[in-house]
Write a protein that holds these residues in place. Structure first.
Motif, mmCIF file in Angstrom:
data_model
loop_
_atom_site.group_PDB
_atom_site.id
_atom_site.type_symbol
_atom_site.label_atom_id
_atom_site.label_comp_id
_atom_site.label_asym_id
_atom_site.label_seq_id
_atom_site.Cartn_x
_atom_site.Cartn_y
_atom_site.Cartn_z
ATOM 1 N N ARG A 31 65.084 43.439 14.143
ATOM 2 C CA ARG A 31 64.949 42.078 14.678
ATOM 3 C C ARG A 31 63.521 41.559 14.480
ATOM 4 N NH1 ARG A 31 65.942 37.037 15.680
ATOM 5 N NH2 ARG A 31 65.458 36.326 17.762
ATOM 6 N N ILE A 32 62.544 42.394 14.808
ATOM 7 C CA ILE A 32 61.144 42.004 14.623
ATOM 8 C C ILE A 32 60.861 41.753 13.151
ATOM 9 C CG2 ILE A 32 58.738 42.777 14.802
ATOM 10 C CD1 ILE A 32 59.688 44.391 17.329
ATOM 11 N N SER A 33 61.333 42.645 12.317
ATOM 12 C CA SER A 33 61.134 42.509 10.869
ATOM 13 C C SER A 33 61.761 41.223 10.339
ATOM 14 C CB SER A 33 61.734 43.732 10.165
ATOM 15 O OG SER A 33 61.363 43.760 8.822
ATOM 16 N N ASP A 34 62.963 40.897 10.798
ATOM 17 C CA ASP A 34 63.638 39.660 10.380
ATOM 18 C C ASP A 34 62.839 38.423 10.787
ATOM 19 O OD1 ASP A 34 65.696 41.165 9.309
ATOM 20 O OD2 ASP A 34 67.089 40.780 10.973
ATOM 21 N N ILE A 35 62.307 38.430 12.015
ATOM 22 C CA ILE A 35 61.513 37.291 12.484
ATOM 23 C C ILE A 35 60.238 37.154 11.656
ATOM 24 C CG2 ILE A 35 60.162 36.361 14.421
ATOM 25 C CD1 ILE A 35 62.258 37.686 16.291
ATOM 26 N N LEU A 36 59.568 38.272 11.409
ATOM 27 C CA LEU A 36 58.340 38.239 10.603
ATOM 28 C C LEU A 36 58.622 37.664 9.218
ATOM 29 C CD1 LEU A 36 56.707 41.679 11.530
ATOM 30 C CD2 LEU A 36 56.069 39.395 12.368
ATOM 31 N N PHE A 46 50.584 40.326 11.660
ATOM 32 C CA PHE A 46 51.236 40.639 12.926
ATOM 33 C C PHE A 46 50.390 41.628 13.725
ATOM 34 C CE2 PHE A 46 54.756 43.057 15.187
ATOM 35 C CZ PHE A 46 54.901 42.128 16.193
ATOM 36 N N ALA A 47 49.836 42.630 13.059
ATOM 37 C CA ALA A 47 48.963 43.598 13.725
ATOM 38 C C ALA A 47 47.763 42.890 14.353
ATOM 39 C CB ALA A 47 48.505 44.665 12.738
ATOM 40 N N GLU A 48 47.163 41.953 13.630
ATOM 41 C CA GLU A 48 46.038 41.181 14.166
ATOM 42 C C GLU A 48 46.471 40.371 15.382
ATOM 43 O OE1 GLU A 48 44.551 38.726 10.989
ATOM 44 O OE2 GLU A 48 44.023 40.467 9.755
ATOM 45 N N ILE A 78 54.253 36.100 21.341
ATOM 46 C CA ILE A 78 53.435 35.881 20.140
ATOM 47 C C ILE A 78 54.261 35.283 19.007
ATOM 48 C CG2 ILE A 78 52.258 37.139 18.279
ATOM 49 C CD1 ILE A 78 50.868 38.764 20.472
ATOM 50 N N LEU A 79 55.486 35.764 18.843
ATOM 51 C CA LEU A 79 56.320 35.272 17.744
ATOM 52 C C LEU A 79 57.098 34.010 18.121
ATOM 53 C CD1 LEU A 79 57.700 38.614 16.252
ATOM 54 C CD2 LEU A 79 55.774 37.218 15.453
#
Length: 125
Positions: A31-36, A46-48, A78-79
């Motif tokens: 899910r996080i990967s898809d949003i990114l 994203f790390a920053e 954040i996203l």
């Protein structure tokens, strides 16, 4: 063929709750990967944004990391999108921490207010 049978046999010995945990971690990572990807945000960016090392984000996105609700809330904020969507049940019971400094106003709908040292508990019709 022998390798697949051995793997399947090993999986039979894994506790169901462990299988569920691994599945959830992978679903969250996806899910996080898809949003990114949809937002065009790199792993480095994203790390920053998260104040983390890129290597830690890499572990997150592999699905090998267990997420706390605090971390999931920060990622969502954040996203700008929810990571986990849990259907909300209609409830007439509300717990408000006193640290929220919330003032309850008297209304005809409130049936009672019970104050304890750590919470204000209200039952609403």
């Amino acid at each position: 063929m022998k390798k697949d049978a051995l793997f399947d046999e090993c999986l039979k010995n894994v506790a169901p709750e462990i299988m569920e945990e691994v599945s959830l971690n992978i679903d969250i990572a996806n899910r996080i990967s898809d949003i990114l990807r949809a937002k065009g945000i790199t792993q480095r960016k994203f790390a920053e944004m998260m104040g983390k090392r890129e290597s830690e984000i890499s572990r997150w996105l592999k699905g090998t990391h267990g997420f706390t609700t605090k971390t999931l809330a920060k990622i969502s904020a954040i996203l700008g999108e929810r990571i986990i969507d849990i259907p909300h049940k209609e409830s007439s019971y509300v717990v408000i921490p006193l640290s929220s400094y919330v003032t309850l106003k008297s209304t005809a709908q409130r049936t009672y207010v019970n104050m304890s040292p750590s919470h204000i508990q209200a039952n609403w019709n």
